[in-house]
Design an enzyme around this catalytic site. Structure first.
Site, PDB file in Angstrom:
ATOM      1  N   TYR A 153       0.914  -1.124   0.093  1.00 27.30           N
ATOM      2  CA  TYR A 153       0.108   0.175  -0.011  1.00 27.30           C
ATOM      3  C   TYR A 153       0.869   1.367  -0.023  1.00 27.30           C
ATOM      4  CZ  TYR A 153      -2.924  -3.805   1.896  1.00 27.30           C
ATOM      5  OH  TYR A 153      -3.463  -4.961   2.286  1.00 27.30           O
ATOM      6  N   ASP A 210     -14.370 -15.598   8.842  1.00 29.64           N
ATOM      7  CA  ASP A 210     -12.828 -15.443   8.386  1.00 29.64           C
ATOM      8  C   ASP A 210     -12.046 -15.229   9.885  1.00 29.64           C
ATOM      9  OD1 ASP A 210     -10.637 -14.102   7.984  1.00 29.64           O
ATOM     10  OD2 ASP A 210     -11.220 -12.870   6.202  1.00 29.64           O
ATOM     11  N   LYS A 265      -2.422 -16.902   8.847  1.00 25.34           N
ATOM     12  CA  LYS A 265      -1.521 -15.920   9.806  1.00 25.34           C
ATOM     13  C   LYS A 265      -0.904 -16.617  10.958  1.00 25.34           C
ATOM     14  CE  LYS A 265      -3.899 -11.321   9.012  1.00 25.34           C
ATOM     15  NZ  LYS A 265      -2.807 -10.483   8.458  1.00 25.34           N
ATOM     16  N   TYR A 270     -12.695  -6.764   6.160  1.00 24.27           N
ATOM     17  CA  TYR A 270     -11.438  -6.845   5.491  1.00 24.27           C
ATOM     18  C   TYR A 270     -11.141  -8.305   5.459  1.00 24.27           C
ATOM     19  CZ  TYR A 270      -6.795  -6.976   3.655  1.00 24.27           C
ATOM     20  OH  TYR A 270      -5.614  -7.221   2.732  1.00 24.27           O
TER      21      TYR A 270
HETATM   22  C1  LIG Z   1      -9.435 -10.947   8.465  1.00 21.11           C
HETATM   23  C2  LIG Z   1      -8.351 -11.192   7.418  1.00 21.11           C
HETATM   24  N1  LIG Z   1      -8.784 -11.869   6.266  1.00 21.11           N
HETATM   25  C3  LIG Z   1      -8.030 -11.990   5.343  1.00 21.11           C
HETATM   26  C4  LIG Z   1      -6.707 -11.504   5.280  1.00 21.11           C
HETATM   27  C5  LIG Z   1      -5.749 -11.810   4.175  1.00 21.11           C
HETATM   28  O1  LIG Z   1      -4.563 -12.742   4.340  1.00 21.11           O
HETATM   29  P1  LIG Z   1      -3.615 -12.688   3.746  1.00 21.11           P
HETATM   30  O2  LIG Z   1      -2.850 -11.363   3.708  1.00 21.11           O
HETATM   31  O3  LIG Z   1      -2.491 -13.797   4.211  1.00 21.11           O
HETATM   32  O4  LIG Z   1      -3.644 -12.823   2.277  1.00 21.11           O
HETATM   33  C6  LIG Z   1      -6.365 -10.818   6.407  1.00 21.11           C
HETATM   34  C7  LIG Z   1      -4.938 -10.017   6.373  1.00 21.11           C
HETATM   35  O5  LIG Z   1      -4.660  -9.133   6.991  1.00 21.11           O
HETATM   36  C8  LIG Z   1      -7.285 -10.419   7.295  1.00 21.11           C
HETATM   37  O6  LIG Z   1      -6.858  -9.813   8.442  1.00 21.11           O
END
Ligand SMILES: Cc1ncc(COP(=O)(O)O)c(C=O)c1O
Length: 430
Positions: free
Chosen positions: A16, A245, A274, A144
């Site tokens: 970014y 998620d 993560k 997100y």
């Molecule tokens: C809630 C959530 N979903 C998806 C993602 C995307 O994961 P990645 O960066 O490993 O593609 C993130 C990353 O910050 C996240 O916080």
């Protein structure tokens, strides 16, 4: 050393950030425990756990050993037609530690891809069963879910970083972000917009996707478990699948192993990533139930996805070591201790006029300001205070490694207080 940084500045894109007018970056030489060592030998305390992932800190002997020993066997083999012990053991653990209905594991290489896979599962489920109108997802504002195109299409459509692509993204639907805080008494009005969206659009909605309890990068919003309970009731009523998620919230971060446990609401599809590998390398998984598997495979279909590095043995071995370490550690106490300290120390920021609110849950502390920060200025000030904190927009937040000691955490929180206080002064000068 300057040559390295010069090359970086001239040739390497950072997240970014502008390539032509890059922000300053620090060069990290090594990392151990909760400390990052910079090029000049200075050690700073990491408040970010490398974006939620390094829950055990860095240079962890048990995880290092897992990588070394896996390397002696194989670093990678394709997953089509082949399998291996590290992936099997990891799937066993994931099936074991998630709700008993979540039995089937799809490995992928990043959180965003695990979200793509979850979306495909939900869409294929309805298509295979002949619910052909169900082609959209309903997501929450301030959500997100990642940076790939499918994932972007369910990120906050306005404040999300991807509004730039709005005309080329799949058109999904959005409901208001939850406004009821974690402990607040729940009122019907808090779910009103969500209910209305579902009642109006249920025929075209395949699934709801959301981050349970904590909306992360879209606004660091912490909300009531009751909201999730209501979401589940409404989804069940209209044959809408539920995708959680937990890429940021999974593996203890909120004080429960998975955030859905706060509400006792079980999704049809769960995304994790993560901290799955303790932040060592990229690996994610999409875990689902029998209903989804049978639906996707109705009429002889199969799930149409297969990344090259799916189930990478090195990453799976690392995840196995990280999960073993987590599950055998007193992680609940560690997270609770962090939460208690944040309640005392970070809450002090509420005395500063520029601070709108301090929010805390588990090992997550958020200070929301009533102004956007100056990222370059603030990052430098944090380094001067010996800590690594990377704010965005008007949010200064931390999610430190679970192994952080109380005095280290206090160094972080007092740095946040001091830097916000001097930011307030700086702003008043302008
Ligand atoms: C809630 C959530 N979903 C998806 C993602 C995307 O994961 P990645 O960066 O490993 O593609 C993130 C990353 O910050 C996240 O916080």
């Amino acid at each position: 050393m300057n040559n390295l940084k010069d090359f970086d500045k001239q040739h390497i894109w950072h997240p970014y950030a502008s390539m032509q007018n890059p922000l300053h970056v620090e060069l990290v030489k090594s990392a151990s425990g909760v400390y990052l060592t910079l090029e000049n030998g200075e050690k700073i305390i990491d408040g970010m756990s490398s974006w939620w992932s390094a829950i055990h800190g860095y240079n962890v002997p048990e995880i290092n050993e897992a990588i070394n020993s896996q390397l002696q066997n194989m670093s990678h083999v394709m997953f089509g037609g082949l399998t291996h012990e590290p992936a099997i053991n990891l799937a066993k653990t994931l099936v074991d530690i998630t709700h008993e209905s979540l039995e089937f594991v799809f490995f992928s290489d990043s959180g965003s891809v695990s979200v793509e896979v979850a979306m495909k599962m939900a869409l294929q489920y309805h298509q295979s069963l002949g619910n052909t109108k169900k082609t959209k997802l309903l997501a929450l504002k301030k959500g997100y879910h990642g940076d790939t195109f499918g994932a972007m299409s369910v990120c906050d459509p306005v404040t999300g970083m991807h509004s730039i692509f709005k005309d080329v993204l799949h058109k999904n639907l959005f409901s208001a972000s939850p406004t009821c805080s974690y402990d607040e008494e729940f009122k019907d009005e808090y779910i009103f917009d969500f209910k209305k969206m579902i009642q109006t659009h249920h025929e075209e909605i395949a699934a709801v996707i959301l981050e349970p309890i904590v909306q992360g990068a879209g606004g660091m919003n912490i909300y009531s478990p009751e909201y999730l309970k209501q979401v589940k009731i409404i989804c069940d009523e209209f044959n809408i699948l539920l995708i959680f998620d937990e890429i940021a919230t999974g593996f203890g971060r909120t004080g429960k192993l998975f955030a859905y446990e706060h509400a006792g609401v079980i999704p049809d599809i769960l995304c994790v990533g993560k901290a799955l590998t303790g932040g060592y390398m990229s690996l994610a998984a999409t875990i689902t139930n029998d209903k989804i598997v049978k639906g996707v495979e109705a009429n002889g279909n199969v799930l149409m996805h297969g990344p090259t590095f799916m189930g990478n043995p090195l990453a799976c071995s690392v995840a196995n070591a990280s999960l073993k370490l987590l599950l055998e550690s007193p992680w609940q106490k560690r997270v609770k201790d962090i939460e208690d300290t944040l309640h005392v120390e970070l809450k002090k920021c509420e005395d500063l006029p520029i601070v709108k609110e301090v929010r805390i849950l588990g090992a997550i502390g958020v200070v929301e300001l009533n102004k956007n920060v100056d990222l370059a200025w603030m990052s430098r000030e944090f380094i001067k205070q010996g800590v690594w904190v990377r704010p965005f927009l008007n949010l200064v937040y931390i999610m430190p490694p679970f192994i952080i000691k109380e005095d280290e955490l206090k160094t972080l929180t007092s740095a946040i207080y001091k830097v916000i206080k001097s930011f307030e002064k700086e702003k008043n000068k302008i």
